[in-house]
Design a protein around this motif. Structure first.
Motif, PDB file in Angstrom:
ATOM      1  N   THR A   1      19.049 -12.993 103.446  1.00  0.00           N
ATOM      2  CA  THR A   1      19.642 -12.991 104.782  1.00  0.00           C
ATOM      3  C   THR A   1      20.648 -14.125 104.955  1.00  0.00           C
ATOM      4  OG1 THR A   1      17.757 -14.258 105.615  1.00  0.00           O
ATOM      5  CG2 THR A   1      17.649 -11.866 105.823  1.00  0.00           C
ATOM      6  N   ASP A   2      20.424 -15.266 104.311  1.00  0.00           N
ATOM      7  CA  ASP A   2      21.398 -16.357 104.409  1.00  0.00           C
ATOM      8  C   ASP A   2      22.716 -15.956 103.753  1.00  0.00           C
ATOM      9  OD1 ASP A   2      19.658 -17.943 105.781  1.00  0.00           O
ATOM     10  OD2 ASP A   2      19.087 -19.184 104.076  1.00  0.00           O
ATOM     11  N   GLY A   3      22.643 -15.331 102.577  1.00  0.00           N
ATOM     12  CA  GLY A   3      23.860 -14.871 101.920  1.00  0.00           C
ATOM     13  C   GLY A   3      24.567 -13.802 102.719  1.00  0.00           C
ATOM     14  N   ALA A   4      23.792 -12.917 103.336  1.00  0.00           N
ATOM     15  CA  ALA A   4      24.387 -11.865 104.168  1.00  0.00           C
ATOM     16  C   ALA A   4      25.121 -12.469 105.356  1.00  0.00           C
ATOM     17  CB  ALA A   4      23.296 -10.903 104.650  1.00  0.00           C
ATOM     18  N   TRP A   5      24.515 -13.485 105.953  1.00  0.00           N
ATOM     19  CA  TRP A   5      25.154 -14.119 107.108  1.00  0.00           C
ATOM     20  C   TRP A   5      26.469 -14.786 106.714  1.00  0.00           C
ATOM     21  CZ3 TRP A   5      25.162 -13.529 111.997  1.00  0.00           C
ATOM     22  CH2 TRP A   5      25.715 -14.489 112.837  1.00  0.00           C
ATOM     23  N   ARG A   6      26.496 -15.432 105.574  1.00  0.00           N
ATOM     24  CA  ARG A   6      27.721 -16.084 105.125  1.00  0.00           C
ATOM     25  C   ARG A   6      28.823 -15.049 104.869  1.00  0.00           C
ATOM     26  NH1 ARG A   6      26.029 -19.929 106.848  1.00  0.00           N
ATOM     27  NH2 ARG A   6      27.868 -19.504 108.091  1.00  0.00           N
ATOM     28  N   GLU A   7      28.452 -13.882 104.380  1.00  0.00           N
ATOM     29  CA  GLU A   7      29.445 -12.820 104.190  1.00  0.00           C
ATOM     30  C   GLU A   7      30.102 -12.459 105.521  1.00  0.00           C
ATOM     31  OE1 GLU A   7      30.794 -11.204 101.746  1.00  0.00           O
ATOM     32  OE2 GLU A   7      29.607 -11.844 100.018  1.00  0.00           O
TER      33      GLU A   7
END
Length: 641
Positions: A342-348
């Motif tokens: 979810t952290d990587g998704a948010w950064r995207e």
């Protein structure tokens, strides 16, 4: 609020009077007093002299509060205070209410031992309040001589029986009149077809404020934008509510967020209908007709789209899409989020936001994604503030500092208390070098039903659906419902947050079966179990063979194989007074040994793919008993005759 002694009452009342006069439709019949007020462009009366005010105070036995006194010096009374008080008292008509309405009796009837002193004081208002309404639509205006601030101002309370609400409090008479002026504007803002546009210096100032707030929001200054939009909304200005609701929704303020004036516009509906429908779906007690109320004015096509979107949200099939580079980032974010990152998704999403393309000038921020079952759980109030702070839509500004990640990047968070203290037992499997979608093949017997991953859903949604068609329950069969995802670099996980009771002697670790061609680790913790004795199991297998394992249960440790020193049971189980600390130490050691982690936000709040494993217990042996419960539909036979 402006200092009541320094406030320019005459300018305020003259401006209000002119706005009222200009708002009246030409040719419509009106009373003699209203016609005279229209021609004079004055809703007030001649000012009250000091002598008249002093006589009033002597009659009532109290000094009047400063803001009301200053008002009387400009106008001894007022017509059309808001939309529901046609005549407000001056020096002659103000009088003590003395429960003339009987409302004190009504409010006191509901008092009991739980009634607070504040509630008793409010009920007694109807006995002590100074009544200012002379002619009204069942609306009472009372000043409270016992609710006084340091400046000597009395609070003003308004109450209308048809509103079915408690009395509304205003800090003083000036605050009350300011609100009545706003109420007048709100009632004039939405006019019927054919009526002239309600326009004056106030509306022009507020509409310019809305336009500036829109640009401020796109530059990332959402706090200043929200302040301006809130002021314009108080006066009922078109667009203000719809623009402000876009900000409020990302801040997690979903109450009374309806995107008024925009959600029924086909240009903006694709982005605004999904969050509206999602909020409706989240409250199952709401009849679907209430959704229609917020779509009033929409054509048949848009209404059909709204209910089709609602159906997709309810069955978990809604998928948010967007155009351009931001749309491409949405797809990458969904792929990351559905496997737990979810952290990587948010950064995207945030990295691509400057390239986002609004649907129109009144589109402030992408919103449809909050209704997406995979992307929606990414949102927190902190992340909402970050998203709103990103310059976008062709505007420039200072980029915000990224919000802190939600995942600690370890396993130890599993030992933290959760709301309700429900996560006292859990189990998980870690598989090295395997993709999450490969885990069903490793942890099931390969039958078609159990080897297929579900659509992403919460653990409780998955548990509910798995029970719907289940007809047999066995005390020896422990098939785990597990969510899958990525467990840091090089690992995948399967996690069960609500396991059956630990199998003890009949427990069979799935590590060996899961480790074909690689390594697999199994952890099952119940060190904080509220029912039964604490336990903990760890096993590691490589290429189909268990390398080592230990189980702590019944106060003893049983182990096999060569256990690494960092995981040696003797390091952890000499003193079990604090099960949570022992659990935390074990989890930290496992994470350090294997370099794996579990994504907290996705496991606790997100939606992940799930499947059902083979049983974690062996079949019963000779002489071992067990229970099987089979559910069968009740067949109703026709009555004789």
């Amino acid at each position: 609020m402006t200092d009541s002694m320094a406030f320019d009452w005459r300018a305020f009342l003259l401006g209000w009077s002119g706005e009222w006069a200009d708002s009246l439709p030409e040719g419509r019949a009106r009373g003699e007093d209203d016609e005279a007020a229209r021609q004079a462009r004055w809703l007030g009366f001649p000012p009250a002299s000091e002598e008249r005010i002093a006589a009033m105070e002597e009659r009532l036995g109290r000094w009047m509060p400063p803001s009301y006194r200053e008002f009387l010096k400009v106008s001894d009374g007022w017509r059309h205070a808001g939309g529901f008080v046609s005549l407000l008292a001056g020096t002659e008509d103000a009088h003590w209410h003395n429960n003339a309405s009987g409302l004190a009796d009504m409010f006191e009837e509901y008092e009991d031992e739980d009634t607070t002193p504040e509630e008793r004081r409010e009920a007694a208002l109807w006995r002590r309040g100074l009544q200012l309404d002379v002619e009204s639509d069942i609306t009472y205006i009372l000043m409270d001589p016992e609710d006084v601030d340091e400046a000597g101002e009395w609070a003003v309370y308004t109450w209308s029986s048809w509103r079915a609400e408690l009395p509304e409090r205003h800090a003083n008479f000036l605050a009350f009149m300011d609100e009545m002026h706003r109420e007048f504007h709100r009632l004039q803002a939405h006019r019927s077809d054919g009526e002239p546009v309600f326009a004056n210096d106030t509306t022009r100032r507020l509409d310019a404020l809305v336009d500036e707030a829109r640009l401020e929001a796109l530059r990332g200054d959402w706090e200043r934008a929200e302040k301006g939009l809130d002021e314009a909304k108080e006066y009922g200005r078109p667009r203000a509510a719809g623009l402000g609701d876009q900000i409020r929704r990302l801040l997690g303020r979903t109450y009374m967020v309806y995107f008024d004036g925009l959600v029924t516009d086909p240009q903006y509906a694709p982005e605004l209908l999904p969050p509206l429908a999602a909020e409706h779906a989240a409250h199952s007690y709401r009849d679907d007709s209430t959704l229609l109320f917020h779509l009033r004015g929409a054509d048949d096509n848009l209404t059909s789209l709204a209910f089709a979107t609602l159906a997709q949200i309810r069955d978990g099939t809604y998928r948010y899409t967007a155009v351009g580079p931001f749309g491409e980032a949405v797809e990458r974010a969904r792929e990351l989020a559905r496997w737990g990152d979810t952290d990587g998704a948010w950064r995207e999403l945030t990295d691509a936001l400057p390239l986002w393309e609004p649907l129109g000038p009144d589109h402030l921020v992408p919103l449809g994604w909050v209704a997406d079952p995979v992307l929606g759980p990414l949102l927190t109030p902190e992340r909402g503030r970050e998203l709103l702070s990103v310059p976008r839509g062709g505007q420039t500004g200072e980029a915000p500092r990224p919000a802190a990640g939600l995942d600690p990047g370890n396993l130890a968070w599993l030992a933290d208390p959760d709301p309700g203290n429900n996560r006292t037992s859990y189990r998980f499997v870690l598989v090295e070098g395997a993709e999450p979608e490969e885990l069903p093949e490793r942890l099931t017997d390969g039958d078609a039903d159990s080897a297929v991953l579900s659509e992403p859903m919460t653990f409780w949604e998955a548990r509910s659906r798995s029970q719907q068609d289940r007809k047999e329950f066995s005390s020896y069969d422990d098939r785990a419902l597990m969510a899958v995802g990525r467990a840091g670099t090089g690992w995948s996980f399967a996690f069960d947050g609500g396991p059956a009771p630990f199998g003890g002697q009949r427990f069979v670790s799935p590590a060996a079966a899961a480790s074909t061609g690689t390594r697999a680790v199994v952890v099952w913790s119940g060190l904080r179990e509220r029912h039964g004795d604490p336990f903990f199991h760890l096993s590691m297998a490589r290429d189909g063979c268990e390398q080592y394992a230990f189980t702590y249960a019944d106060g003893e440790v049983r182990s096999s194989g060569e256990i690494p020193p960092a995981l040696a049971p003797s390091r952890f189980f000499d003193d079990l007074e604090d099960g949570a600390e022992v659990e935390r130490s074990l989890l930290e050691a496992v994470a350090e040994e294997f370099g794996a982690s579990l994504p907290r936000h996705a496991v606790v709040h997100g939606r992940l793919h799930t499947f059902t494993t083979r049983s974690w217990t062996r079949p019963p042996g000779p002489g071992e008993t067990y229970t099987v419960i089979r559910m069968q539909p009740i067949v109703t036979r026709p009555a004789d005759g």
